[in-house]
Design an enzyme around this catalytic site. Sequence first.
Site, PDB file in Angstrom:
ATOM      1  N   GLY A 119      -5.153   2.844  -3.174  1.00 31.32           N
ATOM      2  CA  GLY A 119      -6.406   3.493  -3.516  1.00 31.32           C
ATOM      3  C   GLY A 119      -6.210   4.639  -4.485  1.00 31.32           C
ATOM      4  N   ASN A 166      -9.054  -1.084   3.728  1.00 37.25           N
ATOM      5  CA  ASN A 166      -9.092  -1.614   2.360  1.00 37.25           C
ATOM      6  C   ASN A 166      -7.887  -2.511   2.059  1.00 37.25           C
ATOM      7  OD1 ASN A 166      -7.422   0.708   2.444  1.00 37.25           O
ATOM      8  ND2 ASN A 166      -7.667   1.069   0.268  1.00 37.25           N
ATOM      9  N   ASP A 170       0.873  -1.170   0.000  1.00 41.89           N
ATOM     10  CA  ASP A 170       0.000   0.000   0.000  1.00 41.89           C
ATOM     11  C   ASP A 170       0.914   1.225   0.000  1.00 41.89           C
ATOM     12  OD1 ASP A 170      -2.422   1.630   0.555  1.00 41.89           O
ATOM     13  OD2 ASP A 170      -1.441   1.908   2.495  1.00 41.89           O
ATOM     14  N   ILE A 171       0.377   2.362  -0.404  1.00 34.26           N
ATOM     15  CA  ILE A 171       1.217   3.568  -0.459  1.00 34.26           C
ATOM     16  C   ILE A 171       1.021   4.463   0.764  1.00 34.26           C
ATOM     17  CG2 ILE A 171       1.721   5.687  -1.737  1.00 34.26           C
ATOM     18  CD1 ILE A 171       1.075   4.204  -4.317  1.00 34.26           C
TER      19      ILE A 171
END
Length: 257
Positions: free
Chosen positions: A45, A210, A9-10
């Site tokens: 996302g 998420n 994830d970032i």
Amino acid sequence: MNYKIAFFDIDGTITHHDDGSISQNTKNAIKLLKDRGMIVAAATGRPLSMCSEIRELGIDTFISANGALVKHGDEVLHKVAMDRDIVQEVVEFSHVENHGLSFYTESFSMNGVRGSGILDALRETLSLNEYPIVEKEIFKKEVYLMCLFADDETVDKYICRFPDLTFKRWHPFVLNVLKEDVSKSLAILKVLEHFNIDKSESIAFGDGENDIDMLELAGLGIAMGNGHDHLKKVADFVTKKSSEDGIEYALKKFGII
């Protein structure tokens, strides 16, 4: 275990969870993975247009828009584009009800509605400190994902108006608006298939709700110390915060770098 691919994830994982910076230790850890022959992918996302700083780390495999668009270099491995009529109907309803709606093409835009909680959510999920551009004719483009900024009472209005759509919450004030399901885990399966890698040979790092399905799927799921409590419960390991070089710490602990 001989891991072959790592998914990151970032925001709040690769980046500092408060100021959005990327530490040199995190950059070095990702470079070491690549130098040792591992595939490194981002699973975020964010839309692709907001991933330039991640490309600079040498990453060229991207799961973007929470799994709705997957690209390896210029090759599209997976995409879920929404029907343009549906997009237009939801946009028109959002204007009538005065609710914020965002659009993920390869870029990021919104419907122009501003309200309580929207900017906070943009900051928390995409590290944005101001509203993105307004796209008035978004239905003419290929939209991979729409997100509704809403509380539960608001969502009920949309469920009644659009019974064939799914509204999937992934942040206290943000929901995916879906005709077909998208998720990071479904997208990861497409990436694993492309590279002919078993899920047991994968590592995943994340901090948000998420990311839950992603960590559950991976052979080794690692939650950041600054991560959501629900995520930490499903993780195989909880590392230090992103502000404390949690990626480097976990990779060294498991002998991966």
